[in-house]
Write an enzyme that holds these catalytic residues in place. Structure first.
Site, PDB file in Angstrom:
ATOM      1  N   SER A 183       0.794  -1.228   0.000  1.00 37.91           N
ATOM      2  CA  SER A 183       0.000   0.000   0.000  1.00 37.91           C
ATOM      3  C   SER A 183       0.822   1.271   0.000  1.00 37.91           C
ATOM      4  O   SER A 183       0.319   2.323  -0.398  1.00 37.91           O
ATOM      5  CB  SER A 183      -0.943   0.010   1.205  1.00 37.91           C
ATOM      6  OG  SER A 183      -0.209  -0.008   2.426  1.00 37.91           O
ATOM      7  N   HIS A 211      -5.396  -3.590  -2.560  1.00 37.36           N
ATOM      8  CA  HIS A 211      -5.080  -2.615  -3.600  1.00 37.36           C
ATOM      9  C   HIS A 211      -4.954  -3.247  -4.987  1.00 37.36           C
ATOM     10  O   HIS A 211      -4.593  -2.556  -5.945  1.00 37.36           O
ATOM     11  CB  HIS A 211      -3.790  -1.876  -3.237  1.00 37.36           C
ATOM     12  CG  HIS A 211      -3.893  -1.133  -1.946  1.00 37.36           C
ATOM     13  ND1 HIS A 211      -4.426   0.133  -1.852  1.00 37.36           N
ATOM     14  CD2 HIS A 211      -3.572  -1.501  -0.685  1.00 37.36           C
ATOM     15  CE1 HIS A 211      -4.404   0.524  -0.601  1.00 37.36           C
ATOM     16  NE2 HIS A 211      -3.903  -0.453   0.137  1.00 37.36           N
ATOM     17  N   LYS A 241     -11.644   0.370  -1.565  1.00 34.31           N
ATOM     18  CA  LYS A 241     -10.705   0.913  -2.550  1.00 34.31           C
ATOM     19  C   LYS A 241     -11.373   0.911  -3.930  1.00 34.31           C
ATOM     20  O   LYS A 241     -12.267   1.706  -4.180  1.00 34.31           O
ATOM     21  CB  LYS A 241      -9.406   0.106  -2.548  1.00 34.31           C
ATOM     22  CG  LYS A 241      -8.434   0.503  -1.443  1.00 34.31           C
ATOM     23  CD  LYS A 241      -8.786  -0.063  -0.108  1.00 34.31           C
ATOM     24  CE  LYS A 241      -7.743   0.202   0.947  1.00 34.31           C
ATOM     25  NZ  LYS A 241      -8.137  -0.363   2.256  1.00 34.31           N
TER      26      LYS A 241
END
Length: 390
Positions: A183, A211, A241
């Site tokens: 991240s 992610h 996300k």
């Protein structure tokens, strides 16, 4: 200011030390929906610090799904999943997610943090061992510590070090825990090689793909990106996300998910997320599945940023993902550069220790960004490169 309470005085001194080190955290109030622009103190800022990688957080399709679910199911779920809070949208989301990944079953959690805590503590404990990359997210580290298993960390993506730990371990049960996309650096874990080690040393491989899901592997995430399938794999995708909502889903073999349903305390002992979040998340999965155009736009913006900073004084980490960190020499420099960009209408987060070992600007890109947005960021960075403190 001193008070009659020494414990409060001590905290005040500790906060003053954080201020002096440029490490104190403060929140900024956002007055708008998430998107390429955010309204802060009545001013529009181009947003280069969110994780809404596909621009879905304010998508009309998600709004419609959420509003319809509020009409049908109300606002709160009213109970935990195992009591009477597991509503039809929750069930549909879990099934749709598992089907999309091609895995047997899935289980929902209220946050990615809670998913990591729940999964790891349900699978390993005293007498077991967990092996973790040193750049793992804080929630993975906390989960490993709370599991009471032996907690062995290896240098970032250092497969030889991991194998030495695995070979030396006499633990009853072993689990390898990694981020699929890191991240704060934006690089990828070598998942194929990690899975080979898990097979060789009879270990689980737990993959936190917060992610990567929605972006890599034509949207199916890092397992698809690397072409991996194995009963040893445990897969986590967070929904805050690229999906644009909130919560998390864990997928794997049916017996694994049944065990987590019975033993993952963070899934059992908490009120279920609102059905509206689950309905919006299911709508987002449909957009992700058909979202290659969004992913191509994101890749174009990544290439634009990297090309625009090539040959400059800035140190840009090697990353092919939406996370593009610019390494800096100090926390003071990171804060100053972030503030200078803010004054120019650009919001880029300064990330400092202890979150990362070295201070940086964490530039994040989205399919919602236009070419002119990235051009504006590049122009500001070029302007500031020669200024004191930059």
């Amino acid at each position: 200011m001193d008070t009659p309470y020494p414990m409060l005085n001590e905290l005040a001194l500790n906060l003053a030390e954080l201020d002096a080190q440029h490490l104190r955290r403060r929140r900024t109030v956002v007055e708008s929906a998430q998107g390429r622009e955010l309204l802060v103190d009545g001013r529009r800022l181009l947003n280069f610090c969110g994780n809404d990688y596909l621009g879905l957080a304010a998508a009309p399709e998600l709004r419609v799904a959420a509003i319809a679910a509020v009409q049908d199911y109300g606002v709160g779920s009213g109970a935990s999943h195992l009591v009477c809070g597991h509503q039809l949208p929750h069930e549909r989301l879990e099934q749709r997610f598992a089907d999309y990944l091609g895995l047997p079953a899935a289980l929902g959690f209220s946050t990615g943090y809670m998913a990591n805590l729940g999964v790891i503590t349900a699978l390993v404990g005293r007498g077991d061992a967990v092996f973790a990359d040193k750049l793992n997210h804080a929630s993975l580290n906390d989960a490993c510590l709370l599991s009471r298993a032996d907690f062995l960390r290896f240098a970032h993506n250092d497969l030889a070090a991991l194998e030495r730990h695995l070979a030396a371990s006499t633990a009853r049960r072993k689990l390898i825990a990694v981020d699929a996309v890191y991240s704060m650096d934006g690089d990828l874990a070598p998942l194929a090689e990690l899975l080979a080690l898990a097979e060789r040393y009879d270990a689980w491989l737990y993959v936190d793909d917060a992610h990567g899901f929605g972006v890599l592997g034509e949207g199916r995430g890092s397992l698809a990106h690397h072409g991996l399938r194995s009963p040893r794999l445990i897969y986590l995708a967070t929904l805050g996300k690229a999906v644009g909502t909130a919560g998390a889903l864990v997928a794997g073999e049916a017996v694994l998910i049944a065990w987590l349903l019975n033993k993952a305390r963070t899934a059992i002992y908490t009120t279920a997320l609102p059905a509206a979040i689950a309905a919006a998340s299911e709508a987002a999965l449909g957009l992700i599945e058909a979202g290659e155009a969004r992913r191509l736009r994101l890749q174009a913006r990544i290439a634009q940023l990297r090309g625009g900073l090539a040959g400059t004084a800035y140190t840009l980490l090697e990353s092919t993902t939406a996370i593009q960190p610019i390494l800096l020499t100090s926390s003071e420099q990171a804060v100053a550069l972030s503030q200078a960009l803010r004054e120019r209408g650009l919001w880029v987060a300064a990330i400092r220790p202890p979150t990362v070992p070295s201070a940086r600007l964490r530039v994040t890109l989205s399919a919602a960004h236009e070419e002119a947005d990235v051009a504006a960021l590049l122009a500001a960075l070029h302007e500031l490169a020669g200024k004191p403190g930059a």
